[in-house]
Every structure is written in C-alpha cells, then in structure tokens.
Design an enzyme around this catalytic site. Structure first.
Site, PDB file in Angstrom:
ATOM      1  N   THR A  63       0.848  -1.188   0.000  1.00  0.00           N
ATOM      2  CA  THR A  63       0.000   0.000   0.000  1.00  0.00           C
ATOM      3  C   THR A  63       0.880   1.234   0.000  1.00  0.00           C
ATOM      4  O   THR A  63       2.056   1.179   0.373  1.00  0.00           O
ATOM      5  CB  THR A  63      -0.897   0.025   1.242  1.00  0.00           C
ATOM      6  OG1 THR A  63      -0.053   0.158   2.395  1.00  0.00           O
ATOM      7  CG2 THR A  63      -1.728  -1.237   1.347  1.00  0.00           C
ATOM      8  N   SER A  64       0.296   2.360  -0.353  1.00  0.00           N
ATOM      9  CA  SER A  64       1.079   3.588  -0.377  1.00  0.00           C
ATOM     10  C   SER A  64       1.546   3.960   1.025  1.00  0.00           C
ATOM     11  O   SER A  64       2.611   4.540   1.208  1.00  0.00           O
ATOM     12  CB  SER A  64       0.247   4.728  -0.968  1.00  0.00           C
ATOM     13  OG  SER A  64      -0.923   4.923  -0.206  1.00  0.00           O
ATOM     14  N   CYS A  65       0.752   3.619   2.038  1.00  0.00           N
ATOM     15  CA  CYS A  65       1.135   3.940   3.408  1.00  0.00           C
ATOM     16  C   CYS A  65       2.352   3.125   3.826  1.00  0.00           C
ATOM     17  O   CYS A  65       3.305   3.635   4.391  1.00  0.00           O
ATOM     18  CB  CYS A  65      -0.032   3.658   4.354  1.00  0.00           C
ATOM     19  SG  CYS A  65       0.317   4.031   6.074  1.00  0.00           S
ATOM     20  N   GLY A  66       2.329   1.827   3.536  1.00  0.00           N
ATOM     21  CA  GLY A  66       3.438   0.972   3.940  1.00  0.00           C
ATOM     22  C   GLY A  66       4.674   1.152   3.088  1.00  0.00           C
ATOM     23  O   GLY A  66       5.776   0.884   3.544  1.00  0.00           O
ATOM     24  N   LEU A  67       4.508   1.621   1.861  1.00  0.00           N
ATOM     25  CA  LEU A  67       5.638   1.717   0.938  1.00  0.00           C
ATOM     26  C   LEU A  67       6.713   2.647   1.467  1.00  0.00           C
ATOM     27  O   LEU A  67       7.894   2.339   1.385  1.00  0.00           O
ATOM     28  CB  LEU A  67       5.150   2.211  -0.426  1.00  0.00           C
ATOM     29  CG  LEU A  67       6.234   2.438  -1.492  1.00  0.00           C
ATOM     30  CD1 LEU A  67       6.968   1.163  -1.778  1.00  0.00           C
ATOM     31  CD2 LEU A  67       5.606   2.993  -2.756  1.00  0.00           C
TER      32      LEU A  67
END
Length: 263
Positions: A107-111
């Site tokens: 996800t963009s958050c985890g990336l």
C-alpha cells in the site's frame, strides 16, 4: 533547456514601487525513468545531462554494478516531460523486476516505511579508498566552485556537485534543481569517463542519501558546504568514508575521519 527567461514584478521595500523585469528561471520538469520497459521512478529535475544522470542513478540505486551493465540509455521529450529508457544487461534484469514487484505489492502507506528501511540496509560493496588530499585542496575547491555554477549564477536556484583532483582543481561539475540529481549526474559522468577523483564537493546539506551515493561511487572523500545530518555521519563512519561539512572560506568541519587524514 537549462532555463528560460520569464517576466516578473519587482517590488521595492522603501516605497512599494513596482516594475516589471525579466529573470532567468531554472527549468524543472518531470523525468520518468523506465528500466527494461518497467516504470521505476519520476524525478523532478533539470533535464540536461540525462545520460550521465541515468548512469549515476542506475549505479546509486544498485540496479547496475558498473557502466558495462548499462546497455543503452534513450532519453526523449514528450509534452508532459521527459522519459529516459534504460536497458540493462541480462545479469541485472532480476533486480528491477524484484524492485517493481515489491513496490506494487504494498500500500502507499506501507511503501514509505518499507522503502526507507530497505535503503538504509542496502549493502556497501567496498569501502572507499583512503583520501590523499590536504585541507588546502578542499579550501581551494570551495573557493573555485562558484565559477563552475553557471546555471546557478543565472537563476540562483540549483545545486552543484563537483569532482576535484588532489590539488583542489575542479575537473568536472554538474548542476540540477535537485541535489541528489546533481550528484547522480556527476557520478554517472565520472563512471563513464573511468575517472578516479580525489574528492567530491557538493553545495547542499549532506544527508544519508548523499553519503550513500558517494559510497557507491567509492569517493575517497565527500565535502559539502552545508551541514550534515546524524544519519549521514553515522553512515559515513560505519563504512569508512571521510566526510567534511560546513566548508567555508576559512573553516570546515571534519565529521568522519576514519583514516586520520586530518589528524
């Protein structure tokens, strides 16, 4: 390509009087990097010396181990910006596939967190060589740097990265609106030339990424005119890079000196 002249309004502090004038403005545009047909990154940068940049970027991103691994670089302009297509040797092909697969599976958050941790943990293949340069050479390069910042002289908006010899003579310099991009241009150009320089000089603050790029390039010494970060100093000390910061006309700060070069 490096800049253009735009009309601006000048306002005087004393009486608020206004007048129109033309000013040189540095060019900043998106440059998309494609590696073996896969989109890898979009950089906001000054779109010149793109082959040197792409070469340095492939090396500092660890997508290629050397210039010989880069088979072709094809930059071309589009209405939306520039695209630089890079083709790597088959021995390096798996790296870009793994990197892109990893990026698209999160996800963009985890990336952000995962990418940052991966970058910190990237191995440094070889320790940099011992520097063979006197402090006087660093002061000489610092004094000469402004004369190599031609784009910055016109725009006041770009960083520079320079390669210097043992006497402090600047033998190559590259500019860009992004400090990382300027250093990648320099690293790529010097790798293509097969040059081994005494030290690198940058106009920006010294962050972890700047130290990491210098380590990939096996620079004996990295010198910056601005301050270093804690992680930059830690990274330099952990891997044996001589690091000098806050280089001024009359003083400089030695932040990492593993070889006691300035002892």
């Amino acid at each position: 390509m490096s800049g253009e002249r735009l009309e601006v309004v000048r306002v005087l502090h004393a009486d608020g009087a206004r007048s129109t004038a033309e000013r040189a403005v540095a060019c900043e545009t998106p440059v998309a990097i494609e590696v073996d047909g896969l989109g890898y990154a979009v950089m906001m940068m000054t779109p010149h010396d793109l082959e040197a940049f792409a070469t340095g970027f492939m090396l500092t991103e660890r997508l290629a181990d050397g210039v010989a691994d880069i088979l072709a670089i094809e930059p071309f302009e589009t209405p939306a910006g520039w695209i630089v297509r890079v083709f790597l040797a088959p021995s390096c092909a798996g790296r870009i596939r793994d990197r892109v697969r990893h990026r698209t599976s999160d996800t963009s958050c985890g990336l952000c967190g995962i990418a940052s941790l991966e970058q910190v943990q990237r191995p440094v293949r070889q320790a940099p060589p011992r520097p063979s340069v006197a402090a006087a050479a660093l002061f000489a390069a610092r004094a000469a740097l402004r004369s190599h910042q031609l784009l910055n002289a016109r725009t006041g908006a770009v960083h520079a990265a320079a390669a210097c010899d043992r006497a402090g003579t600047i033998v190559a310099a590259y500019e860009d609106v992004g400090r990382h991009n300027a250093l990648d241009k320099l690293i790529g150009a010097r790798a293509i030339a097969g040059a081994a320089d005494a030290f690198m000089l940058v106009t920006s603050r010294i962050s972890f990424e700047m130290v990491d790029k210098a380590l990939v390039a096996r620079a004996p010494l990295l010198c910056g005119i601005s301050a270093p970060t804690t992680l930059a100093i830690d990274h330099a000390r952990a891997h044996g890079l001589t690091l000098v910061a806050l280089a001024r006309a009359d003083t400089m700060l030695v932040a990492s000196d593993p070889h006691d070069a300035f002892g």
